[in-house]
Design a protein around this motif. Structure first.
Motif, mmCIF file in Angstrom:
data_model
loop_
_atom_site.group_PDB
_atom_site.id
_atom_site.type_symbol
_atom_site.label_atom_id
_atom_site.label_comp_id
_atom_site.label_asym_id
_atom_site.label_seq_id
_atom_site.Cartn_x
_atom_site.Cartn_y
_atom_site.Cartn_z
ATOM 1 N N THR A 41 4.993 18.643 1.791
ATOM 2 C CA THR A 41 6.394 18.393 1.466
ATOM 3 C C THR A 41 6.860 17.003 1.887
ATOM 4 N N ALA A 42 6.342 16.477 2.995
ATOM 5 C CA ALA A 42 6.813 15.173 3.469
ATOM 6 C C ALA A 42 6.421 14.066 2.492
ATOM 7 N N THR A 43 5.226 14.151 1.947
ATOM 8 C CA THR A 43 4.787 13.142 0.976
ATOM 9 C C THR A 43 5.642 13.222 -0.281
ATOM 10 N N PHE A 44 5.893 14.442 -0.745
ATOM 11 C CA PHE A 44 6.750 14.598 -1.928
ATOM 12 C C PHE A 44 8.139 14.026 -1.678
ATOM 13 N N GLU A 45 8.721 14.339 -0.531
ATOM 14 C CA GLU A 45 10.081 13.878 -0.245
ATOM 15 C C GLU A 45 10.157 12.356 -0.144
ATOM 16 N N ALA A 46 9.115 11.745 0.424
ATOM 17 C CA ALA A 46 9.084 10.277 0.502
ATOM 18 C C ALA A 46 9.020 9.671 -0.892
ATOM 19 N N TRP A 47 8.207 10.275 -1.767
ATOM 20 C CA TRP A 47 8.102 9.790 -3.149
ATOM 21 C C TRP A 47 9.412 9.995 -3.892
ATOM 22 N N GLN A 48 10.030 11.151 -3.712
ATOM 23 C CA GLN A 48 11.301 11.437 -4.362
ATOM 24 C C GLN A 48 12.355 10.411 -3.957
ATOM 25 N N HIS A 49 12.427 10.096 -2.665
ATOM 26 C CA HIS A 49 13.398 9.117 -2.170
ATOM 27 C C HIS A 49 13.088 7.728 -2.711
ATOM 28 N N PHE A 50 11.809 7.367 -2.715
ATOM 29 C CA PHE A 50 11.406 6.056 -3.229
ATOM 30 C C PHE A 50 11.785 5.904 -4.698
ATOM 31 N N MET A 51 11.491 6.893 -5.508
ATOM 32 C CA MET A 51 11.774 6.796 -6.941
ATOM 33 C C MET A 51 13.276 6.698 -7.204
ATOM 34 N N ALA A 52 14.094 7.259 -6.314
ATOM 35 C CA ALA A 52 15.542 7.241 -6.507
ATOM 36 C C ALA A 52 16.192 5.968 -5.983
ATOM 37 N N LEU A 240 1.744 11.715 4.335
ATOM 38 C CA LEU A 240 2.779 11.829 5.365
ATOM 39 C C LEU A 240 2.813 13.200 6.030
ATOM 40 N N ASP A 241 1.901 14.075 5.616
ATOM 41 C CA ASP A 241 1.883 15.425 6.165
ATOM 42 C C ASP A 241 0.797 15.642 7.210
ATOM 43 N N HIS A 242 -0.107 14.682 7.329
ATOM 44 C CA HIS A 242 -1.155 14.783 8.357
ATOM 45 C C HIS A 242 -1.670 13.383 8.650
ATOM 46 N N PRO A 243 -2.153 13.172 9.865
ATOM 47 C CA PRO A 243 -2.615 11.825 10.235
ATOM 48 C C PRO A 243 -3.935 11.480 9.561
ATOM 49 N N GLY A 256 5.712 -14.681 -8.721
ATOM 50 C CA GLY A 256 4.360 -14.687 -8.180
ATOM 51 C C GLY A 256 4.254 -14.179 -6.759
ATOM 52 N N ALA A 257 5.362 -14.036 -6.067
ATOM 53 C CA ALA A 257 5.338 -13.495 -4.712
ATOM 54 C C ALA A 257 5.004 -12.002 -4.759
ATOM 55 N N TRP A 258 4.412 -11.510 -3.684
ATOM 56 C CA TRP A 258 4.122 -10.085 -3.589
ATOM 57 C C TRP A 258 4.086 -9.681 -2.124
ATOM 58 N N ALA A 259 4.267 -8.399 -1.865
ATOM 59 C CA ALA A 259 4.231 -7.894 -0.497
ATOM 60 C C ALA A 259 3.934 -6.405 -0.516
ATOM 61 N N ARG A 260 3.417 -5.931 0.600
ATOM 62 C CA ARG A 260 3.229 -4.488 0.784
ATOM 63 C C ARG A 260 4.395 -3.963 1.621
ATOM 64 N N HIS A 261 4.989 -2.873 1.164
ATOM 65 C CA HIS A 261 6.125 -2.278 1.877
ATOM 66 C C HIS A 261 5.742 -0.870 2.335
ATOM 67 N N SER A 262 5.785 -0.654 3.639
ATOM 68 C CA SER A 262 5.508 0.673 4.188
ATOM 69 C C SER A 262 6.752 1.536 4.082
ATOM 70 N N LEU A 263 6.574 2.791 3.694
ATOM 71 C CA LEU A 263 7.684 3.722 3.561
ATOM 72 C C LEU A 263 7.746 4.731 4.706
ATOM 73 N N LEU A 264 6.956 4.507 5.736
ATOM 74 C CA LEU A 264 6.876 5.492 6.825
ATOM 75 C C LEU A 264 8.209 5.701 7.515
ATOM 76 N N THR A 265 9.047 4.667 7.557
ATOM 77 C CA THR A 265 10.345 4.797 8.224
ATOM 78 C C THR A 265 11.488 4.632 7.241
ATOM 79 N N ALA A 266 11.156 4.720 5.942
ATOM 80 C CA ALA A 266 12.168 4.412 4.916
ATOM 81 C C ALA A 266 12.798 5.658 4.299
ATOM 82 N N HIS A 267 12.496 6.833 4.858
ATOM 83 C CA HIS A 267 13.079 8.037 4.288
ATOM 84 C C HIS A 267 13.574 8.956 5.377
#
Length: 267
Positions: A41-52, A240-243, A256-267
């Motif tokens: 559920t945690a992975t789904f919820e993070a994806w749901q929040h990201f898409m919104a 996000l549901d297990h280590p 041309g710029a790019w970056a990686r964004h972690s979502l671990l603390t974004a939801h």
């Protein structure tokens, strides 16, 4: 989409898609390997929040959004898949969403994608964003060392095999998917070697498509790799549901710029 004549070289791209980013696209987000499933559920919820909430004008999903997909006819019987479909529908009303099949969800069909407002992407696809020409792929086709999987992939991507498989009952298809998963898990052991993208094939694909960079998922080993004069970017898987916990978005900018964004603390 340009179509290339099949080549004799195993490294040749037989066909690829072309996605020309409109001028309004200033930011494009790339994700892959979420392996969404009802039990996580945690992975789904993070994806749901990201898409919104993503500020991007386009989200491109490069395969394995779902842990398993045995046919679009499973959706009406599965509340979790219905929730996933609603997330896609809501997102596609405010931004572009593209989906490229992975090794787990290559049976996602055009009817499902159309109902969700999602564009189907050929594997591989060249993304033209500003002056950039980026080659996007799930990545499984590049892992030539995994000979057993490549043999299965050749069979499973055959339209006749898919037609015969989808003609089976839903219960039979689910049982087959479970058996494949159990076989895969049983073959894992500590210290085992996992196949990575083949260097000659990666270089050949870049040369044939005249792309500047290669971006893929599948291997679950996010990193940057020099690739001759080009570069290879490996996307993060999401867990996000297990280590170990991990969830990253690769965000591309038109300049041309790019970056990686972690979502671990974004939801």
């Amino acid at each position: 989409m340009p179509k290339q004549a099949p080549g004799n070289d195993v490294h040749t791209v037989d066909n690829w898609g072309l996605l020309q980013a409109p001028a309004a696209w200033h930011t494009v987000d790339l994700i892959s390997d979420l392996h969404l499933q009802a039990s996580e559920t945690a992975t789904f919820e993070a994806w749901q929040h990201f898409m919104a909430t993503t500020p991007a004008q386009s989200v491109l999903i490069l395969g394995d959004l779902f842990e398993v997909w045995v046919g679009d006819d499973a959706v009406p019987l599965d509340p979790f898949l219905q929730r996933c479909a609603e997330v896609l529908r809501q997102a596609s009303r405010r931004l572009h969403v593209g989906f490229m099949p992975g090794n787990r969800d290559f049976l996602v069909g055009p009817d499902f994608l159309s109902a969700c407002g999602v564009q189907a992407l050929t594997d591989p696809t060249v993304l033209c964003l500003g002056s950039q020409r980026l080659l996007l792929t799930h990545g499984d086709a590049l892992c030539l060392e995994d000979k057993a999987y490549q043999a299965f992939r050749l069979q499973a991507r055959n339209p006749q095999w898919q037609q015969a498989f989808l003609a089976k009952t839903l219960e039979e298809r689910m049982a087959f998917a479970r058996s494949l998963r159990q076989l895969s898990e049983s073959q894992k052991h500590p210290g085992m070697h996992f196949a990575d993208a083949d260097l000659p094939m990666s270089l050949a694909w870049l040369a044939q498509t005249q792309a500047d960079r290669l971006i893929h998922g599948h291997t679950h080993r996010p990193a940057e790799h020099p690739l001759g004069s080009a570069q290879r970017h490996v996307l993060s898987d999401w867990s996000l549901d297990h280590p170990p916990q991990r969830a990253e978005v690769m965000r591309l900018q038109r300049d041309g710029a790019w970056a990686r964004h972690s979502l671990l603390t974004a939801h």
